[in-house]
Design an enzyme around this catalytic site. Structure first.
Site, PDB file in Angstrom:
ATOM      1  N   CYS A  34      39.094  35.242  50.771  1.00 28.44           N
ATOM      2  CA  CYS A  34      39.770  34.737  49.076  1.00 28.44           C
ATOM      3  C   CYS A  34      40.654  35.455  48.234  1.00 28.44           C
ATOM      4  O   CYS A  34      41.213  33.665  48.156  1.00 28.44           O
ATOM      5  CB  CYS A  34      38.740  35.302  48.496  1.00 28.44           C
ATOM      6  SG  CYS A  34      38.285  37.468  48.144  1.00 28.44           S
ATOM      7  N   ASP A  94      37.122  29.457  41.378  1.00 28.62           N
ATOM      8  CA  ASP A  94      36.408  30.436  42.818  1.00 28.62           C
ATOM      9  C   ASP A  94      36.594  29.808  44.371  1.00 28.62           C
ATOM     10  O   ASP A  94      36.307  28.951  44.708  1.00 28.62           O
ATOM     11  CB  ASP A  94      35.126  30.550  41.804  1.00 28.62           C
ATOM     12  CG  ASP A  94      34.395  32.067  42.563  1.00 28.62           C
ATOM     13  OD1 ASP A  94      35.022  32.010  44.034  1.00 28.62           O
ATOM     14  OD2 ASP A  94      33.398  31.065  42.080  1.00 28.62           O
ATOM     15  N   HIS A 127      34.646  31.385  47.017  1.00 30.68           N
ATOM     16  CA  HIS A 127      34.187  31.885  47.070  1.00 30.68           C
ATOM     17  C   HIS A 127      32.508  30.375  47.444  1.00 30.68           C
ATOM     18  O   HIS A 127      31.581  30.843  46.838  1.00 30.68           O
ATOM     19  CB  HIS A 127      32.904  32.985  46.088  1.00 30.68           C
ATOM     20  CG  HIS A 127      34.469  33.760  46.452  1.00 30.68           C
ATOM     21  ND1 HIS A 127      35.178  34.376  44.999  1.00 30.68           N
ATOM     22  CD2 HIS A 127      34.635  35.031  46.775  1.00 30.68           C
ATOM     23  CE1 HIS A 127      35.782  34.977  45.223  1.00 30.68           C
ATOM     24  NE2 HIS A 127      35.448  36.125  46.653  1.00 30.68           N
TER      25      HIS A 127
END
EC number: 3.4.22.-
Lengths: 109, 337
Positions: free
Chosen positions: B75, B277, B279
Protein backbone atom coordinates in the site's frame (compact mmCIF):
# COMPACT_ATOMS: atom_id res chain seq x y z
CA UNK A 1 23.84 22.14 28.80
CA UNK A 2 22.68 18.79 30.14
CA UNK A 3 20.67 16.73 27.71
CA UNK A 4 18.98 13.35 28.03
CA UNK A 5 18.39 11.54 24.73
CA UNK A 6 15.99 8.60 24.84
CA UNK A 7 14.76 6.19 22.23
CA UNK A 8 11.01 6.21 21.54
CA UNK A 9 9.72 3.14 23.36
CA UNK A 10 7.99 1.71 20.28
CA UNK A 11 10.89 2.38 17.96
CA UNK A 12 11.76 -0.67 15.85
CA UNK A 13 14.26 0.58 13.27
CA UNK A 14 16.77 2.58 15.22
CA UNK A 15 19.20 0.95 17.66
CA UNK A 16 19.44 2.10 21.28
CA UNK A 17 22.15 4.55 22.31
CA UNK A 18 24.91 3.23 24.52
CA UNK A 19 24.45 6.18 26.83
CA UNK A 20 21.68 8.69 27.19
CA UNK A 21 23.12 11.64 29.14
CA UNK A 22 25.11 14.24 27.23
CA UNK A 23 26.85 17.46 28.13
CA UNK A 24 26.62 19.64 25.06
CA UNK A 25 28.22 22.96 24.25
CA UNK A 26 25.72 25.83 24.42
CA UNK A 27 26.23 27.29 20.98
CA UNK A 28 26.10 23.98 19.11
CA UNK A 29 23.19 23.95 16.65
CA UNK A 30 20.75 21.09 17.06
CA UNK A 31 21.54 19.97 13.51
CA UNK A 32 25.14 19.29 14.52
CA UNK A 33 24.08 17.44 17.63
CA UNK A 34 21.79 15.33 15.43
CA UNK A 35 24.75 14.50 13.18
CA UNK A 36 26.72 13.39 16.24
CA UNK A 37 23.89 11.11 17.31
CA UNK A 38 23.46 9.75 13.77
CA UNK A 39 27.15 8.86 13.74
CA UNK A 40 26.91 7.13 17.12
CA UNK A 41 23.98 5.09 15.85
CA UNK A 42 25.73 4.26 12.54
CA UNK A 43 22.82 5.50 10.45
CA UNK A 44 22.89 5.74 6.66
CA UNK A 45 22.17 9.24 5.38
CA UNK A 46 18.91 8.05 3.80
CA UNK A 47 17.50 6.73 7.09
CA UNK A 48 15.09 8.93 8.97
CA UNK A 49 16.07 10.18 12.39
CA UNK A 50 13.79 12.62 14.18
CA UNK A 51 14.54 14.35 17.46
CA UNK A 52 11.47 15.49 19.34
CA UNK A 53 11.48 17.78 22.34
CA UNK A 54 9.50 16.54 25.35
CA UNK A 55 7.88 13.87 23.19
CA UNK A 56 5.94 16.46 21.26
CA UNK A 57 7.42 18.72 18.64
CA UNK A 58 10.11 18.77 16.00
CA UNK A 59 12.38 21.64 16.99
CA UNK A 60 13.98 23.96 14.48
CA UNK A 61 17.25 22.32 13.46
CA UNK A 62 19.03 25.69 13.41
CA UNK A 63 18.28 26.40 17.06
CA UNK A 64 21.25 26.19 19.39
CA UNK A 65 21.26 23.80 22.30
CA UNK A 66 21.12 26.76 24.64
CA UNK A 67 17.95 28.10 23.04
CA UNK A 68 16.30 24.70 23.25
CA UNK A 69 17.38 24.32 26.83
CA UNK A 70 16.03 27.75 27.72
CA UNK A 71 12.61 27.03 26.17
CA UNK A 72 12.09 23.39 26.97
CA UNK A 73 14.15 22.29 29.97
CA UNK A 74 12.53 20.06 32.54
CA UNK A 75 12.14 20.94 36.22
CA UNK A 76 14.97 18.53 37.00
CA UNK A 77 17.43 20.65 35.02
CA UNK A 78 17.72 18.34 31.98
CA UNK A 79 16.57 18.88 28.41
CA UNK A 80 14.72 15.77 27.22
CA UNK A 81 14.93 14.69 23.58
CA UNK A 82 13.33 11.57 22.09
CA UNK A 83 14.48 10.03 18.85
CA UNK A 84 12.40 8.03 16.43
CA UNK A 85 12.32 7.02 12.76
CA UNK A 86 9.13 6.60 10.72
CA UNK A 87 6.36 4.05 11.00
CA UNK A 88 5.84 1.47 8.27
CA UNK A 89 2.46 0.71 6.72
CA UNK A 90 0.81 -2.51 5.61
CA UNK A 91 -2.02 -4.76 6.69
CA UNK A 92 -1.35 -6.92 9.72
CA UNK A 93 -3.67 -9.78 8.77
CA UNK A 94 -1.84 -10.57 5.56
CA UNK A 95 1.27 -11.62 7.38
CA UNK A 96 3.45 -8.66 6.53
CA UNK A 97 6.66 -8.37 8.44
CA UNK A 98 7.81 -5.25 10.14
CA UNK A 99 11.30 -4.00 9.74
CA UNK A 100 14.14 -5.37 11.79
CA UNK A 101 16.82 -5.72 9.16
CA UNK A 102 17.95 -2.09 9.43
CA UNK A 103 19.63 -2.98 12.68
CA UNK A 104 22.04 -5.10 10.73
CA UNK A 105 23.25 -2.29 8.55
CA UNK A 106 27.04 -2.14 8.83
CA UNK A 107 28.58 0.93 10.36
CA UNK A 108 30.42 3.03 7.76
CA UNK A 109 33.84 3.51 9.24
CA UNK B 1 -7.08 -17.93 1.69
CA UNK B 2 -5.12 -14.90 2.72
CA UNK B 3 -6.56 -13.19 -0.30
CA UNK B 4 -10.17 -14.10 0.42
CA UNK B 5 -9.83 -12.97 4.01
CA UNK B 6 -8.51 -9.80 2.58
CA UNK B 7 -11.42 -9.31 0.26
CA UNK B 8 -13.81 -9.39 3.20
CA UNK B 9 -11.93 -6.45 4.54
CA UNK B 10 -12.48 -4.56 1.31
CA UNK B 11 -16.26 -4.76 1.61
CA UNK B 12 -15.99 -3.42 5.14
CA UNK B 13 -13.84 -0.58 3.93
CA UNK B 14 -16.17 0.36 1.12
CA UNK B 15 -18.93 0.88 3.68
CA UNK B 16 -17.04 3.94 4.82
CA UNK B 17 -17.72 5.65 1.53
CA UNK B 18 -19.72 8.71 2.26
CA UNK B 19 -21.16 11.51 0.30
CA UNK B 20 -19.77 14.95 0.94
CA UNK B 21 -21.79 16.97 3.44
CA UNK B 22 -23.64 20.13 2.50
CA UNK B 23 -21.36 22.89 3.61
CA UNK B 24 -20.07 26.31 2.66
CA UNK B 25 -16.55 25.40 3.62
CA UNK B 26 -14.18 25.12 0.67
CA UNK B 27 -12.57 21.82 -0.31
CA UNK B 28 -8.89 21.95 -1.21
CA UNK B 29 -7.50 19.39 -3.64
CA UNK B 30 -3.82 19.59 -4.61
CA UNK B 31 -3.65 23.37 -4.64
CA UNK B 32 -7.11 23.96 -6.13
CA UNK B 33 -10.11 25.24 -4.25
CA UNK B 34 -13.59 23.80 -4.84
CA UNK B 35 -16.99 24.80 -3.56
CA UNK B 36 -19.28 21.92 -2.77
CA UNK B 37 -22.55 23.74 -3.28
CA UNK B 38 -21.64 25.46 -6.50
CA UNK B 39 -19.74 22.81 -8.39
CA UNK B 40 -19.62 19.45 -6.73
CA UNK B 41 -19.36 17.65 -10.05
CA UNK B 42 -16.22 19.61 -10.87
CA UNK B 43 -14.73 18.51 -7.58
CA UNK B 44 -15.51 14.87 -8.30
CA UNK B 45 -14.05 15.18 -11.79
CA UNK B 46 -10.90 16.69 -10.34
CA UNK B 47 -10.53 13.75 -7.97
CA UNK B 48 -11.27 11.08 -10.55
CA UNK B 49 -8.64 12.57 -12.87
CA UNK B 50 -5.87 11.49 -10.44
CA UNK B 51 -4.20 8.20 -11.24
CA UNK B 52 -5.31 5.68 -8.64
CA UNK B 53 -3.02 2.75 -7.93
CA UNK B 54 -4.23 -0.14 -5.83
CA UNK B 55 -3.14 -3.58 -4.82
CA UNK B 56 -3.05 -5.86 -7.86
CA UNK B 57 -2.90 -9.59 -8.29
CA UNK B 58 -1.83 -11.91 -11.09
CA UNK B 59 1.14 -9.91 -12.26
CA UNK B 60 4.37 -11.69 -13.15
CA UNK B 61 6.21 -12.78 -9.98
CA UNK B 62 8.60 -10.16 -8.63
CA UNK B 63 12.18 -11.25 -9.21
CA UNK B 64 10.92 -14.35 -11.08
CA UNK B 65 9.99 -16.32 -8.00
CA UNK B 66 8.57 -13.70 -5.65
CA UNK B 67 4.99 -12.60 -4.97
CA UNK B 68 2.56 -12.04 -7.86
CA UNK B 69 0.29 -9.86 -5.74
CA UNK B 70 1.07 -6.98 -3.41
CA UNK B 71 -2.12 -7.25 -1.35
CA UNK B 72 -1.26 -6.70 2.30
CA UNK B 73 2.15 -5.14 1.81
CA UNK B 74 2.25 -2.82 -1.20
CA UNK B 75 0.00 0.00 0.00
CA UNK B 76 2.74 2.51 0.77
CA UNK B 77 4.46 1.70 -2.53
CA UNK B 78 1.18 2.32 -4.35
CA UNK B 79 0.81 5.67 -2.59
CA UNK B 80 4.31 6.61 -3.72
CA UNK B 81 3.36 5.67 -7.29
CA UNK B 82 0.29 7.89 -7.06
CA UNK B 83 2.29 10.87 -5.87
CA UNK B 84 4.87 10.45 -8.61
CA UNK B 85 2.16 9.95 -11.25
CA UNK B 86 0.61 13.22 -10.14
CA UNK B 87 3.99 14.90 -10.62
CA UNK B 88 4.22 13.48 -14.16
CA UNK B 89 0.68 14.64 -14.92
CA UNK B 90 1.65 18.14 -13.81
CA UNK B 91 4.77 17.95 -15.93
CA UNK B 92 3.23 16.76 -19.18
CA UNK B 93 -0.47 17.57 -19.01
CA UNK B 94 -0.70 20.33 -16.40
CA UNK B 95 -2.54 20.47 -13.10
CA UNK B 96 -5.82 21.41 -14.78
CA UNK B 97 -5.93 18.49 -17.19
CA UNK B 98 -9.10 16.45 -16.70
CA UNK B 99 -9.74 12.81 -17.37
CA UNK B 100 -12.96 11.62 -18.93
CA UNK B 101 -14.18 8.09 -19.16
CA UNK B 102 -13.98 6.51 -22.62
CA UNK B 103 -12.46 9.64 -24.06
CA UNK B 104 -9.34 9.50 -26.18
CA UNK B 105 -6.47 10.73 -24.04
CA UNK B 106 -3.26 12.42 -25.15
CA UNK B 107 -0.28 10.27 -25.95
CA UNK B 108 1.63 11.55 -22.91
CA UNK B 109 -1.13 10.26 -20.67
CA UNK B 110 -0.69 6.71 -21.93
CA UNK B 111 3.04 7.05 -21.66
CA UNK B 112 2.72 8.11 -18.02
CA UNK B 113 0.42 5.20 -17.26
CA UNK B 114 2.88 2.82 -18.96
CA UNK B 115 5.54 3.78 -16.41
CA UNK B 116 3.45 2.27 -13.61
CA UNK B 117 2.13 -0.98 -15.07
CA UNK B 118 2.95 -4.04 -12.98
CA UNK B 119 5.71 -5.30 -15.22
CA UNK B 120 9.36 -5.59 -14.48
CA UNK B 121 10.30 -3.48 -17.52
CA UNK B 122 8.21 -0.46 -16.50
CA UNK B 123 10.35 2.10 -14.74
CA UNK B 124 8.15 2.71 -11.67
CA UNK B 125 6.40 -0.67 -11.48
CA UNK B 126 5.76 -2.46 -8.21
CA UNK B 127 8.57 -4.80 -9.33
CA UNK B 128 11.08 -1.99 -9.66
CA UNK B 129 10.01 -0.36 -6.42
CA UNK B 130 10.07 -3.51 -4.31
CA UNK B 131 13.45 -4.51 -5.71
CA UNK B 132 14.93 -1.05 -5.24
CA UNK B 133 13.72 -1.25 -1.64
CA UNK B 134 16.19 -4.05 -1.02
CA UNK B 135 18.96 -1.45 -1.15
CA UNK B 136 17.12 0.44 1.59
CA UNK B 137 17.11 -2.60 3.84
CA UNK B 138 13.61 -3.78 2.91
CA UNK B 139 13.19 -7.32 1.67
CA UNK B 140 10.51 -7.89 -0.97
CA UNK B 141 7.10 -7.92 0.64
CA UNK B 142 8.23 -5.96 3.67
CA UNK B 143 6.32 -2.85 4.69
CA UNK B 144 7.59 0.59 3.76
CA UNK B 145 7.40 3.94 5.49
CA UNK B 146 6.99 7.24 3.63
CA UNK B 147 10.71 8.00 3.62
CA UNK B 148 11.65 4.61 2.21
CA UNK B 149 9.25 5.11 -0.70
CA UNK B 150 10.73 8.54 -1.30
CA UNK B 151 14.27 7.12 -1.34
CA UNK B 152 13.20 4.42 -3.80
CA UNK B 153 11.54 6.92 -6.13
CA UNK B 154 14.65 9.07 -6.04
CA UNK B 155 16.79 6.16 -7.16
CA UNK B 156 14.40 4.95 -9.84
CA UNK B 157 14.09 8.46 -11.30
CA UNK B 158 17.76 8.28 -12.29
CA UNK B 159 16.89 5.59 -14.83
CA UNK B 160 13.98 7.53 -16.27
CA UNK B 161 15.40 9.44 -19.20
CA UNK B 162 12.04 10.48 -20.58
CA UNK B 163 11.15 12.63 -17.59
CA UNK B 164 14.63 13.56 -16.31
CA UNK B 165 13.19 14.56 -12.96
CA UNK B 166 15.30 15.93 -10.15
CA UNK B 167 14.08 14.20 -6.99
CA UNK B 168 15.09 15.78 -3.71
CA UNK B 169 14.24 14.05 -0.45
CA UNK B 170 14.85 16.29 2.53
CA UNK B 171 16.52 14.77 5.56
CA UNK B 172 16.38 16.03 9.15
CA UNK B 173 13.41 18.30 8.35
CA UNK B 174 15.70 20.50 6.35
CA UNK B 175 15.49 21.73 2.77
CA UNK B 176 18.78 23.15 1.53
CA UNK B 177 17.91 25.64 -1.20
CA UNK B 178 21.44 25.72 -2.62
CA UNK B 179 21.51 21.95 -3.01
CA UNK B 180 18.22 21.97 -4.88
CA UNK B 181 19.29 24.73 -7.23
CA UNK B 182 22.52 22.94 -7.97
CA UNK B 183 20.72 19.68 -8.60
CA UNK B 184 18.08 21.16 -10.90
CA UNK B 185 20.57 23.16 -12.94
CA UNK B 186 23.05 20.34 -13.37
CA UNK B 187 23.17 19.10 -16.96
CA UNK B 188 21.21 15.94 -17.72
CA UNK B 189 23.00 12.56 -17.58
CA UNK B 190 25.43 13.70 -14.87
CA UNK B 191 23.61 11.81 -12.21
CA UNK B 192 22.21 13.79 -9.38
CA UNK B 193 22.31 10.67 -7.26
CA UNK B 194 24.03 10.02 -4.01
CA UNK B 195 22.92 13.33 -2.73
CA UNK B 196 24.12 13.46 0.82
CA UNK B 197 22.78 16.03 3.20
CA UNK B 198 25.94 16.82 5.05
CA UNK B 199 25.96 20.60 5.04
CA UNK B 200 23.06 20.86 7.38
CA UNK B 201 24.06 24.05 9.03
CA UNK B 202 23.20 26.05 5.89
CA UNK B 203 19.80 25.21 7.01
CA UNK B 204 16.27 25.43 5.83
CA UNK B 205 14.67 28.03 3.73
CA UNK B 206 17.39 30.59 4.12
CA UNK B 207 18.09 33.41 1.77
CA UNK B 208 20.92 31.69 -0.08
CA UNK B 209 20.20 31.96 -3.74
CA UNK B 210 23.03 30.79 -5.86
CA UNK B 211 21.80 29.65 -9.22
CA UNK B 212 24.66 28.31 -11.25
CA UNK B 213 23.73 29.41 -14.75
CA UNK B 214 23.95 26.27 -16.86
CA UNK B 215 22.38 26.40 -20.26
CA UNK B 216 20.91 22.94 -19.82
CA UNK B 217 17.81 24.37 -18.18
CA UNK B 218 15.93 23.66 -15.02
CA UNK B 219 15.05 20.03 -14.43
CA UNK B 220 11.50 19.58 -13.13
CA UNK B 221 11.75 19.11 -9.39
CA UNK B 222 9.97 16.54 -7.27
CA UNK B 223 10.48 17.64 -3.68
CA UNK B 224 9.60 15.16 -0.93
CA UNK B 225 9.76 16.07 2.75
CA UNK B 226 9.44 13.13 5.15
CA UNK B 227 8.36 14.26 8.61
CA UNK B 228 7.34 12.99 11.97
CA UNK B 229 4.67 15.31 13.34
CA UNK B 230 4.54 13.92 16.84
CA UNK B 231 5.43 10.75 18.64
CA UNK B 232 2.30 8.61 19.18
CA UNK B 233 -0.24 10.95 17.66
CA UNK B 234 -0.02 13.99 15.50
CA UNK B 235 0.79 17.03 17.62
CA UNK B 236 -2.17 19.43 17.18
CA UNK B 237 0.17 22.39 16.67
CA UNK B 238 1.05 20.99 13.22
CA UNK B 239 -2.47 20.55 11.91
CA UNK B 240 -2.95 23.98 10.37
CA UNK B 241 0.45 23.95 8.71
CA UNK B 242 -0.23 20.46 7.36
CA UNK B 243 -3.53 21.59 5.87
CA UNK B 244 -1.87 24.68 4.45
CA UNK B 245 0.36 22.43 2.30
CA UNK B 246 -2.65 21.25 0.27
CA UNK B 247 -3.39 24.86 -0.64
CA UNK B 248 -0.03 25.49 -2.26
CA UNK B 249 -0.11 25.42 -6.06
CA UNK B 250 2.92 23.11 -6.05
CA UNK B 251 1.18 20.54 -3.83
CA UNK B 252 1.37 16.84 -4.67
CA UNK B 253 -0.41 15.95 -1.44
CA UNK B 254 1.09 13.72 1.21
CA UNK B 255 2.01 10.11 1.83
CA UNK B 256 0.93 8.76 5.19
CA UNK B 257 -1.94 6.91 6.74
CA UNK B 258 -3.32 5.60 9.95
CA UNK B 259 -1.69 2.71 11.75
CA UNK B 260 -1.11 -0.11 9.25
CA UNK B 261 -2.95 1.55 6.35
CA UNK B 262 -1.12 3.80 3.93
CA UNK B 263 -3.12 6.46 2.10
CA UNK B 264 -2.39 9.08 -0.52
CA UNK B 265 -3.76 12.34 0.87
CA UNK B 266 -4.83 14.80 -1.79
CA UNK B 267 -6.75 17.46 0.12
CA UNK B 268 -9.02 18.36 2.99
CA UNK B 269 -12.41 19.67 3.98
CA UNK B 270 -12.57 21.25 7.42
CA UNK B 271 -10.91 18.81 9.80
CA UNK B 272 -11.10 15.85 7.48
CA UNK B 273 -8.43 14.72 5.06
CA UNK B 274 -9.42 13.46 1.63
CA UNK B 275 -7.42 10.52 0.33
CA UNK B 276 -7.11 7.89 -2.36
CA UNK B 277 -7.07 4.44 -0.84
CA UNK B 278 -4.92 1.67 -2.37
CA UNK B 279 -6.62 -1.08 -0.32
CA UNK B 280 -8.66 -2.67 -3.08
CA UNK B 281 -7.23 -5.63 -4.92
CA UNK B 282 -7.70 -5.49 -8.69
CA UNK B 283 -6.36 -7.72 -11.42
CA UNK B 284 -3.25 -6.88 -13.37
CA UNK B 285 -3.87 -4.84 -16.51
CA UNK B 286 -1.38 -4.85 -19.36
CA UNK B 287 -1.10 -2.42 -22.24
CA UNK B 288 -2.79 -3.07 -25.58
CA UNK B 289 -0.82 -3.67 -28.73
CA UNK B 290 -1.12 -0.05 -29.84
CA UNK B 291 0.49 1.21 -26.63
CA UNK B 292 -2.70 2.37 -24.96
CA UNK B 293 -3.96 1.03 -21.65
CA UNK B 294 -7.50 0.19 -20.60
CA UNK B 295 -7.50 2.76 -17.84
CA UNK B 296 -10.90 2.27 -16.17
CA UNK B 297 -9.37 0.66 -13.11
CA UNK B 298 -6.76 3.40 -12.70
CA UNK B 299 -9.21 6.12 -11.70
CA UNK B 300 -11.28 6.27 -8.54
CA UNK B 301 -14.76 7.12 -9.72
CA UNK B 302 -16.60 7.14 -6.40
CA UNK B 303 -16.79 9.84 -3.77
CA UNK B 304 -13.39 9.64 -2.13
CA UNK B 305 -12.64 8.55 1.41
CA UNK B 306 -12.21 10.96 4.26
CA UNK B 307 -10.74 10.65 7.73
CA UNK B 308 -10.37 12.88 10.78
CA UNK B 309 -7.06 14.65 10.71
CA UNK B 310 -6.41 13.75 14.36
CA UNK B 311 -6.32 10.07 13.38
CA UNK B 312 -3.39 10.67 11.07
CA UNK B 313 -0.27 8.73 11.93
CA UNK B 314 2.54 11.25 12.59
CA UNK B 315 4.85 9.65 9.98
CA UNK B 316 4.16 11.45 6.72
CA UNK B 317 5.92 12.75 3.63
CA UNK B 318 4.84 15.94 1.88
CA UNK B 319 5.23 16.19 -1.88
CA UNK B 320 5.67 19.22 -4.12
CA UNK B 321 6.33 19.67 -7.81
CA UNK B 322 8.18 22.65 -9.28
CA UNK B 323 8.27 22.53 -13.04
CA UNK B 324 10.19 25.78 -13.41
CA UNK B 325 12.63 27.55 -11.17
CA UNK B 326 10.09 30.29 -10.51
CA UNK B 327 7.73 27.65 -9.08
CA UNK B 328 10.43 26.70 -6.62
CA UNK B 329 11.20 30.32 -5.71
CA UNK B 330 7.50 30.83 -5.16
CA UNK B 331 7.39 27.71 -2.99
CA UNK B 332 10.26 29.03 -0.87
CA UNK B 333 8.50 32.32 -0.24
CA UNK B 334 5.20 30.57 0.59
CA UNK B 335 6.92 28.29 3.08
CA UNK B 336 8.66 31.17 4.77
CA UNK B 337 5.29 32.71 5.49
Amino acid sequence: VQVVVERYQKEKNLPPLSRSKFLVSQDLPLSQFAVTLRTRLCLASSQTFYLLVNNRGLPNMTATMQELYRDHKDEDGFLYLTYASQEVFGSCFSGGRSAASCLLMPCPS
Amino acid sequence: SVLSRYENQITILSDYLEEFPETDEPVWILGRQHHLKADKSKLLLDISARLWFTYRRKFSPIGGTGPSSDAGWGCMLRCGQMMLAQALICRHLGRDWQWEKHKKQPEEYHRILQCFLDRKDCCYSIHQMAQMGVGEGKSIGEWFGPNTVAQVLKKLALFDEWNSLAVYVSMDNTVVIEDIKKMCWSPPQSSSAAHSSTHLHRSALGRNKNAAGFCAGWKPLLLIIPLRLGINHINPVYIDAFKECFKMPQSLGALGGKPNNAYYFIGFLGNELIYLDPHTTQSFVDSEENGTVDDQSFHCQQAPHRMKIMNLDPSVALGFFCKEECDFDNWCSLVQK
